[in-house]
Design an enzyme around this catalytic site. Structure first.
Site, short mmCIF file in Angstrom:
data_model
loop_
_atom_site.label_atom_id
_atom_site.label_comp_id
_atom_site.label_asym_id
_atom_site.label_seq_id
_atom_site.Cartn_x
_atom_site.Cartn_y
_atom_site.Cartn_z
N GLY A 128 0.84 -1.20 0.00
CA GLY A 128 0.00 0.00 0.00
C GLY A 128 0.87 1.25 0.00
O GLY A 128 0.84 2.04 0.93
N TYR A 129 1.69 1.35 -1.03
CA TYR A 129 2.57 2.52 -1.18
C TYR A 129 1.93 3.56 -2.09
O TYR A 129 1.54 4.64 -1.67
CB TYR A 129 3.91 2.08 -1.78
CG TYR A 129 5.02 1.81 -0.78
CD1 TYR A 129 4.75 1.18 0.43
CD2 TYR A 129 6.33 2.18 -1.06
CE1 TYR A 129 5.77 0.94 1.34
CE2 TYR A 129 7.36 1.93 -0.16
CZ TYR A 129 7.07 1.30 1.05
OH TYR A 129 8.08 1.07 1.93
N SER A 130 1.81 3.20 -3.38
CA SER A 130 1.39 4.16 -4.40
C SER A 130 -0.05 4.62 -4.20
O SER A 130 -0.89 3.89 -3.67
CB SER A 130 1.48 3.51 -5.78
OG SER A 130 2.77 3.04 -6.01
N GLU A 245 13.76 -4.06 -2.18
CA GLU A 245 12.92 -4.51 -3.29
C GLU A 245 13.78 -4.85 -4.50
O GLU A 245 13.40 -5.63 -5.35
CB GLU A 245 11.94 -3.38 -3.64
CG GLU A 245 10.95 -3.70 -4.72
CD GLU A 245 10.22 -2.44 -5.23
OE1 GLU A 245 9.17 -2.61 -5.83
OE2 GLU A 245 10.73 -1.31 -5.03
N ASN A 372 11.72 3.24 -15.30
CA ASN A 372 13.08 3.34 -15.84
C ASN A 372 13.55 4.80 -15.92
O ASN A 372 14.76 5.06 -15.88
CB ASN A 372 13.16 2.65 -17.20
CG ASN A 372 13.15 1.13 -17.05
OD1 ASN A 372 12.85 0.61 -15.97
ND2 ASN A 372 13.49 0.42 -18.12
N GLU A 373 12.61 5.72 -16.00
CA GLU A 373 12.99 7.14 -15.95
C GLU A 373 13.53 7.49 -14.57
O GLU A 373 14.55 8.19 -14.44
CB GLU A 373 11.79 8.03 -16.29
CG GLU A 373 11.35 7.99 -17.75
CD GLU A 373 10.58 6.71 -18.10
OE1 GLU A 373 9.95 6.11 -17.19
OE2 GLU A 373 10.63 6.29 -19.27
#
Lengths: 386, 366, 386, 366
Positions: A128-130, A245, A372-373
């Site tokens: 429950g991060y984003s 992670e 990736n950015e």
């Protein structure tokens, strides 16, 4: 300089292979191979239990918590052999994300309560991060947690919750001090998914599957005892989690497996008797991606070697993430090309549609886990010093 | 040299865009997509009433003969609108092929029904078929057709299948009712949400089912027109994908600013625009080439366009999803649907590689 | 929509071709073909005089100043036919840069004094825009011009001055008000290269040639009468100039010529009897770049068509610059590949070394005339509106 | 698995880096480059004194047998330093080839002179030559050698040319004095500033000039070692090009900020780093493969490395110049010299395409 594994490591690899050949149930292997997710919870937990029975439930945990205590090289060998053998990927949310945080910052009570369920394959965790407005910019998260006696009361919404529809527990970053600067007022709490007020709403994806969810919190009560560490210090724990992670982020085993599949497709004669692999343009693209994968294997070993000496995972993992995901995405695109028109038949069970499903699903690789950015920003700032 | 469009062409485009805006919004399309049929026969009839199914047919045959440019503008608008209906297969390829068959009772009636949207006629192929895939043999009572096509777009919803079959070194063309005994269709959805089927033929059709015993040229012409229109469809889809990505970049805030302010993303968006405009140019060239008498030059322009548009389609589809972040992975925004349409583009009407090879052989002779 | 030239335009193209076949001296053509720059001043001016005698000295000028008055399409046809025929490129600094500024902002006296020398092939102009610290960021230029009666006194340094070693005149951006904001205190002046105090110092380049110079100004006196327009308003004129610099920016003719050369190299049997063009990987790269060039031709015509209707050259020229330079650079790299080891023999006269020289020299294309990064910024801001 | 270097290897690297820093600064190199000879015989002797010319030779033959890794570290430092002297050609390829020829008076004396830096011996080839390029025929008084090599690095400055020539289906190896009658060398500079020559041979050499009548294996070994060292040379050059570009990006101010603050450039620099590290990995793999007994696997690793390093070399060379802007186009900074060295890398020791094909054939069998 010696790029080969030691005799002990090779013996270990052979032991893993033998175990996989013996202990991985054929039906689970087949469902993983064909991307059949209908029994995903049962399959993953069953495999976790099998691994745990062998003593291999947590390759990355220290022995004191029931882990294998393996060094990074053995972890690497183990994970890649599992992936190459079509074993289900162990669920990272418990093992690799919340567990390191609980081990490092959790109380002894929390450790005893939560860690066994993870390693023994009983509890399914999700993240429950984003939030809808807080993806790459995680610190801008908004979900509130207001103190009410021994409880926090949670209100808000989490997004990009992978496989949360099967979850028993969710670890959340919540805002406990709305007045503080973005990174200061955050706490880290563990929430029972059966708590009243939680609604899980699946998000249909590009490939038609429902792999991620929105999770809505409406006056969800969470015991203060489920908070990790100090109130408002959650950002520290969050960053610690994100560092862990990134183990096995290059996905060498998965790429090897998909490359093997690609070669199978491309060497199988088509209706007209020709084989894709005999087209020099196509064959060269396959050889090119295989070459880059070979290089990445060595790069990955170099990073493991350096980490073993410097102890902490460094920003070099960002290189592995970028190139590893690019390679796997390219292999999946080549699988689609190799199938040609057959890949269009999407709702038909068969390798053509599986290739298309894989291609579409794997677009996520360059987006999630720090896009990736973001990885390029990390390289810029932490390695290049710009 | 003139890149403007005539009033009539502009009208066709406006009409199609109005149709898409009015009938084919995101929600409306989702309903059609989720329906059992997977397309809207009502809207198809409406397209017929608007005359859009008669674009590619000469006026003498009751068509409106909008020419390659008119067809391009309509197809582009339909690609932008993510239409699920079989416009190119039926109203470009099939009508062109049938219209070029020798006049006769069967052919004339079929054509009239197609233009009115009463009969949906769909070809089994998108490129000239390899000899032998479907074989035709003349028997006493008619023609025996045998063969198999693994992926035929729209086959399960067609009234009539347009079957190109080889006999004696020639390609004959047949109109075969979908429900005829000996026609088996295993139905499925394609990765871009169209209804399609695996078609197996083993039947004898009457003599009158044969529209032409030597349809190679007519089919070539039909597939050429279909290919150009298909490029235009992808062009419309790419335009919308880029536009959606630009809107997202302007509105999505991360780290306190819209992500469209990050220069690394800006430069990638600039490159997407360059690719889009190059794809537009090749689509124009392919469309113009349809009036080109030299068939070798025409095929080169068409193959070049398919290859370059295919490359642009992949790049723009991938970048659009990537720059949308997680939102690009959901099917809740247009962008993922354009991703799928553009992915299918590369695999249909001849692959990117096959057309690049054809362009190379024309250009270099090797 | 009609992509073909009109019968009149085709007739015009044939006329240009016939003229080139007839009027372009064989020795000049040969030196252009072989990149032999030993007589570059004489060759370019001689060719300018030949064109002027034909009435074609300034394809992009209006008739009132002696130009052809051709529309954009004819200009495009003319320039590309010239390039394809190995004619020397007309010097842009006079014809395309300073002349439009003089025509638009210069006094009648300045027009009478300077324009004939340009079109008649008497005066060689060069540019004095860039400075060591002011490249992409032109407005940060530092060269001072202090008023002293009827003269300005110039001190400072210009850089990236192309072919200035042959020049009679230089147009300069100078800072006449050091107190003002960067873009406000700039003036535009025309300077006689024979003025005392000017030192030209050639810069050796990547490919060993000396194509650009540093130009040093040490108390150089310039009549105030040589100032274009108003004092401190030079930035306006500078931007006007940069807009006009971008005509024929796609370089279609040059790319066509180099592509033809590439095909010649690749179809010539090598020592062992094989030909590069029979390698499918190489042939596909050639075909790919030819395809992109074909698309760019159409894109270029579209831009010309739009400009003719909207009158002003728009930001679309940035697309032509980016893709046009990428294509020509790729063709030049393919020429090197086609020669293989022979391209290593650099100081030997021959096609291999010419290919290598071209490859190295043409790296400049994506740097000068507004680097491709600047062009992407222009697209971002002016077309995409980000 | 161990990516550390032994103390001896580290010492070799440090020594070479000190040599480069002390003897081979930008100005010093410019003087050597501008000199008529185009190299420095003095520095060559100094390399001999440091033992660096004896790296690849077994101790039994008077060498220091630094192994593949030692050679890699030295070659990398020399690539970083843009050395013009023929280290790889002579001290890797030639010494390896000669050392593997049967012992004998001629071979022993030649090897000793090479190690001391007294005789510069340079091979005509960089890859196993196609049969017939140089033909050897036995005559009464010796061997007749005839043939031609268009681009031989360092030939005009060599004392002795190492000539691989075919006879009776085998490859023989000859030591031919450069000044012998019948040896013609047309001298020129290469695009990366080395002295090279077009060599034409038509002469008879004595029996003792033949180092081996069957040198195929020795040569293969020599070229393999040369190729791995050559990748290391490019690696050093790429490292420096990237480093120079980073320094430039930090110091060059445009629009009020260092250009290294522009995100579009940052992401390109990040991609350059990824390519560099991938090239490093393949160079390590190629170096390790030299101890690999299976020659097919070894050649695959070497070809893969040459192809991937070649791709990285081109990308890093081009981007380094581009990000330097106009300054990258001048020869006043290191970066343009690295650009040229890396451009030459792709063309030497077998092209990128040739090695990619070899890798493909090994990997896919097609």
């Amino acid at each position: 300089m010696d790029l080969s594994f030691t005799p002990e490591e090779i013996q270990f690899r052979d032991e893993v292979r033998a175990f996989l050949a013996d202990a991985l149930p054929a039906d689970i292997r087949e469902r993983v191979r064909t991307r059949d997710e209908r029994h995903v919870r049962e399959d993953i937990l069953a495999w976790q239990r099998i691994l745990h029975a062998k003593g291999w439930g947590a390759s990355m945990w220290p022995v004191e918590f029931g882990g294998t205590g393996w060094d990074k090289t053995r972890q690497y060998i183990f994970e890649n052999e599992c992936a190459a053998a079509d074993a289900p990927a162990q669920l990272p949310f418990g093992l690799k994300m919340v567990a390191p945080v609980i081990m490092r910052f959790g109380s002894p009570e929390q450790q005893q309560r939560f860690l066994p369920g993870i390693i023994e394959g009983r509890d399914w965790w999700c993240q429950g991060y984003s939030e809808p407005g807080a993806g790459s910019d995680l610190a801008s998260l908004k979900m509130r947690a207001e103190r009410d006696g021994d409880h926090y009361v949670l209100n808000g919404q989490k997004a990009w919750n992978t496989l949360g529809q099967h979850a028993d527990w969710i670890f959340c970053l919540v805002r406990t001090d709305p007045e503080a600067k973005p990174q200061k007022g955050i706490s880290f709490v563990l929430v029972d998914m059966k708590s009243p007020g939680i609604t899980v709403r699946p998000t249909r994806l590009l490939d038609g599957t429902c792999e991620v969810n929105e999770v809505w919190f409406d006056d969800v009560r969470v015991p203060v005892a489920n908070r990790i560490g100090d109130e408002n210090a959650g950002w520290t724990y969050a960053k610690y989690l994100l560092g862990h992670e990134r183990t096995n982020i290059a996905g060498i085993g998965a790429s090897r497996r998909e490359l093997r599949r690609l070669r199978d497709i491309a060497t199988t004669p088509r209706a007209d008797g020709t084989r894709m692999i005999d087209d020099p343009l196509f064959a060269t693209r396959v050889a090119q991606v295989e070459l880059e994968l070979r290089a990445l294997e060595v790069t990955n070993l170099r990073v493991i070697f350096d980490e073993a000496r410097n102890k902490a995972p460094g920003p070099e993992a960002s290189m592995l993430k970028i190139r590893g995901t690019e390679i796997l995405q390219r292999i999946s695109a080549l699988q689609v090309e190799a199938h040609g028109r057959d890949a269009l038949a999407y709702s038909v069970e068969g390798s053509g549609s599986q290739a298309a499903a894989g291609y579409m699903n794997l677009r996520k690789l360059s987006i999630y886990g720090g896009s990736n950015e973001i990885q390029r920003n990390i390289i810029t700032h932490l390695i290049l010093g710009l | 040299m003139d890149f403007s469009f005539s009033e009539e062409q502009q009208m066709l485009q406006d009409m199609t865009e109005r149709f898409v805006a009015g009938r084919y919004g995101f929600e409306a399309r989702e309903r059609i997509r989720a329906s059992a049929a997977g397309w809207s026969p009502d809207l198809w009839r409406e397209l017929g009433e608007l005359g859009l199914l008669a674009l590619a047919v000469p006026e003498a045959d009751g068509g409106i003969d909008a020419g390659p440019v008119g067809t391009m503008l309509v197809a582009r608008a339909m690609g932008a609108g993510l239409l699920l209906e079989p416009f190119i297969a039926s109203a470009v390829v099939a009508t062109t092929a049938v219209a070029r068959c020798p006049a006769g009772e069967g052919r004339d009636a079929l054509l009239a029904a197609m233009l009115a949207g009463e009969q949906l006629v769909v070809p089994l192929d998108e490129v000239l078929p390899t000899p032998g895939t479907i074989a035709a043999t003349q028997e006493d009572t008619g023609w025996r057709l045998r063969g198999r096509k693994p992926v035929v777009y729209h086959a399960p919803i067609a009234d009539v299948l347009l079957v190109a079959a080889h006999h004696d070194g020639r390609t004959a063309l047949f109109a075969v009712p979908r429900t005829a005994t000996g026609v088996e269709i295993e139905s499925f959805r394609t990765l871009d949400d169209a209804v399609a089927g695996r078609v197996t033929l083993d039947l004898v059709v009457g003599m009158d089912a044969c529209l032409s015993t030597d349809a190679g040229e007519a089919l070539g012409e039909a597939f050429d027109r279909g290919l150009a229109a298909f490029c235009a469809d992808a062009l419309g889809s790419m335009e919308r994908a880029l536009q959606a990505t630009l809107e997202y970049a302007r509105s999505r805030v991360q780290f306190g600013v819209p992500i469209g302010r990050f220069q690394a993303l800006q430069h990638r968006l600039a490159d997407m625009l360059v690719q889009l405009e190059q794809a537009r140019s090749m689509t124009y060239l392919a469309t113009s080439s349809l009036d080109e008498a030299d068939i070798t030059d025409r095929r080169a322009a068409l193959s070049g366009a398919k290859a370059l548009v295919g490359q642009a389609a992949r790049a723009i589809a991938q970048e659009s999803v990537q720059l949308h972040g997680g939102m690009g992975m959901t099917d809740e925004l247009d962008v993922s649907h354009h991703f799928r349409r553009l992915t299918a583009f590369e695999l249909r009407h001849g692959s990117t590689d096959a057309h690049l090879r054809a362009w190379r052989e024309h250009s270099l002779g090797t």
